[in-house]
Design a protein around this motif. Structure first.
Motif, short mmCIF file in Angstrom:
data_model
loop_
_atom_site.label_atom_id
_atom_site.label_comp_id
_atom_site.label_asym_id
_atom_site.label_seq_id
_atom_site.Cartn_x
_atom_site.Cartn_y
_atom_site.Cartn_z
N GLU A 142 33.13 39.80 -6.98
CA GLU A 142 34.08 38.70 -6.81
C GLU A 142 34.72 38.83 -5.44
N TRP A 143 34.80 37.70 -4.73
CA TRP A 143 35.25 37.64 -3.34
C TRP A 143 36.35 36.59 -3.31
N ARG A 144 37.60 37.03 -3.07
CA ARG A 144 38.75 36.13 -3.14
C ARG A 144 39.49 36.16 -1.81
N VAL A 145 39.84 34.98 -1.30
CA VAL A 145 40.57 34.87 -0.04
C VAL A 145 41.83 34.06 -0.28
N SER A 146 42.97 34.63 0.12
CA SER A 146 44.24 33.91 -0.02
C SER A 146 44.91 33.79 1.33
N ALA A 147 45.74 32.76 1.47
CA ALA A 147 46.48 32.52 2.71
C ALA A 147 47.91 32.13 2.34
N THR A 148 48.88 32.84 2.91
CA THR A 148 50.29 32.56 2.67
C THR A 148 50.94 32.04 3.95
N ASN A 149 51.64 30.94 3.83
CA ASN A 149 52.32 30.34 4.97
C ASN A 149 53.62 31.10 5.22
N LEU A 150 53.68 31.85 6.33
CA LEU A 150 54.87 32.63 6.67
C LEU A 150 55.85 31.86 7.55
N GLY A 151 55.47 30.68 7.98
CA GLY A 151 56.31 29.92 8.90
C GLY A 151 57.23 28.95 8.19
N ASP A 152 57.83 28.07 9.00
CA ASP A 152 58.79 27.11 8.46
C ASP A 152 58.28 25.67 8.54
N GLN A 153 56.96 25.50 8.77
CA GLN A 153 56.37 24.17 8.79
C GLN A 153 55.08 24.16 7.98
N SER A 154 54.66 22.98 7.55
CA SER A 154 53.41 22.84 6.80
C SER A 154 52.23 23.26 7.66
N VAL A 155 51.16 23.74 7.03
CA VAL A 155 50.00 24.29 7.73
C VAL A 155 48.72 23.63 7.24
N PRO A 156 47.86 23.12 8.13
CA PRO A 156 46.53 22.64 7.71
C PRO A 156 45.59 23.83 7.52
N TYR A 157 44.77 23.76 6.47
CA TYR A 157 44.00 24.97 6.13
C TYR A 157 42.75 24.60 5.34
N ALA A 158 41.70 25.35 5.60
CA ALA A 158 40.49 25.36 4.78
C ALA A 158 39.84 26.72 4.96
N VAL A 159 38.98 27.10 4.03
CA VAL A 159 38.37 28.42 4.08
C VAL A 159 36.97 28.36 3.50
N ALA A 160 36.14 29.29 3.95
CA ALA A 160 34.77 29.40 3.44
C ALA A 160 34.29 30.83 3.56
N GLY A 161 33.27 31.14 2.79
CA GLY A 161 32.51 32.37 2.97
C GLY A 161 31.16 32.02 3.55
N HIS A 162 30.51 33.02 4.17
CA HIS A 162 29.23 32.74 4.82
C HIS A 162 28.17 33.78 4.41
N PRO A 163 27.92 33.92 3.09
CA PRO A 163 26.89 34.88 2.67
C PRO A 163 25.48 34.33 2.88
N TYR A 164 24.60 35.16 3.39
CA TYR A 164 23.17 34.84 3.48
C TYR A 164 22.48 35.46 2.27
N LEU A 165 21.99 34.63 1.36
CA LEU A 165 21.43 35.11 0.11
C LEU A 165 19.94 35.40 0.24
N VAL A 166 19.49 36.40 -0.52
CA VAL A 166 18.06 36.70 -0.65
C VAL A 166 17.71 36.73 -2.13
N ALA A 167 16.52 36.23 -2.46
CA ALA A 167 16.13 36.11 -3.87
C ALA A 167 15.14 37.16 -4.32
N ASP A 168 14.51 37.85 -3.37
CA ASP A 168 13.40 38.74 -3.74
C ASP A 168 13.77 40.21 -3.71
N GLY A 169 15.05 40.54 -3.55
CA GLY A 169 15.47 41.94 -3.55
C GLY A 169 15.29 42.65 -2.23
N SER A 170 14.73 41.96 -1.21
CA SER A 170 14.53 42.57 0.10
C SER A 170 15.85 42.61 0.86
#
Length: 312
Positions: free
Chosen positions: A136-164
């Motif tokens: 399980e891979w979890r990413v959180s972001a907390t706004n430490l400032g005093d204004q609203s923040v635009p935000y999006a997040v992603a992971g970038h795993p390269y998957l393999v199906a054959d065990g190599s």
């Protein structure tokens, strides 16, 4: 000396083992009971591109690096100058701090300070936890400032199906991918920016029943994700030998980017397929599409899980 990827934290549990590099908080390797589940990053040298990294505070691309938020115009550094885009966020090459490291879990943190183009203050935390159900891979972001923040997040795993280990060029042509997505984003092939959203019906982008990858080149965002009663969605990558890997995503994930690792001429390619969970698609800072706004003191969290097909 820890090398250009920084320290690599090893964890293991339930028949799984993984290594997490502190530069980019990157998933450098993941093995299950039947072999590798992601393309491995060798310990020496730079991490290849975005392999295994976290993309925040935005994934994909922002046209011209320019956007407007709360009535103010911002201009980000053009990290993809050949396309005149700001690409894949601000934390790809940052050295995250190890907050905790146990046998089965590593927690990394990074304070993203206000800077030109993104004058907002975020505290990021990445948690990698192994059990008999995978990683399980979890990413959180907390706004430490005093204004609203635009935000999006992603992971970038390269998957393999054959065990190599994901180093063999052309390996993915025999694999099949299943993504429960009903729409795709058409993109400008020169700058890889969105042109519009369309149904996947009768296109190469209909992965709902599983589609063999063959030699087709994919770099597409898929949305309209089918979900179970808990709001979860799952993608499956399988090989003819019966092996496979599952990417399960929580309700915060709205898009899956599929990229078939096609490289420039002269470089090995098609070694693995990136199946990237994203909370928002490309250019969300400009379009507002699925963009998250984090209010002062609030925290946004997203998660996804990687597991061997046999453990689902």
């Amino acid at each position: 000396m820890s090398g250009p990827q920084g320290k690599r934290c090893a964890i293991s549990a339930g028949g799984y083992s993984a290594e997490i590099a502190v530069v980019g908080a990157s998933l450098a390797s993941l093995r299950g009971p039947r072999g590798h589940l992601v393309r491995s990053t060798p310990p020496e040298g730079l991490r290849p591109g975005c392999s295994g990294a976290i993309l925040a505070p935005w994934p994909n691309r922002i046209q011209d690096g320019r956007y407007e938020f709360a009535g103010t115009s911002h201009h980000l550094p053009l990290t993809e100058p050949e396309r005149n885009n700001a690409a894949h966020g601000l934390v790809l090459w940052e050295r995250w701090e190890i907050l905790s490291h146990t046998a089965a879990e590593v927690i990394l943190g990074l304070d993203l300070v206000p800077q030109p183009g993104y004058p907002f203050e975020l505290r990021l935390k990445a948690v990698y936890s192994l059990t008999s159900n995978g990683l399980e891979w979890r990413v959180s972001a907390t706004n430490l400032g005093d204004q609203s923040v635009p935000y999006a997040v992603a992971g970038h795993p390269y998957l393999v199906a054959d065990g190599s280990d994901g180093q063999k060029s052309g390996a993915l042509n025999d694999w099949s991918l299943k993504v429960p997505a009903s729409v795709y984003i058409d993109a400008d092939m020169d700058r890889l920016l969105p042109l519009g959203t369309y149904p996947v019906d009768n296109t190469h982008f209909d992965f709902r029943s599983g589609r063999r990858l063959d030699d087709f080149s994919y770099d597409v965002a898929l949305g309209g994700l089918g979900r179970n009663e808990d709001g979860r969605t799952a993608c499956e990558l399988t090989s003819p030998n019966g092996g496979g890997v599952v990417l399960e995503c929580g309700p915060e994930v709205n898009w899956i980017q599929v990229y078939t690792d096609d490289q420039a001429t002269g470089e090995p390619g098609r070694r693995a397929v990136a199946v990237e969970p994203m909370t928002a698609p490309a250019d969300a800072f400009r379009s507002g599409q699925d963009l998250t706004v984090i209010e002062p003191g609030q925290t946004h969290s997203a998660w996804w899980r990687l597991a061997a097909l046999s453990d689902v």
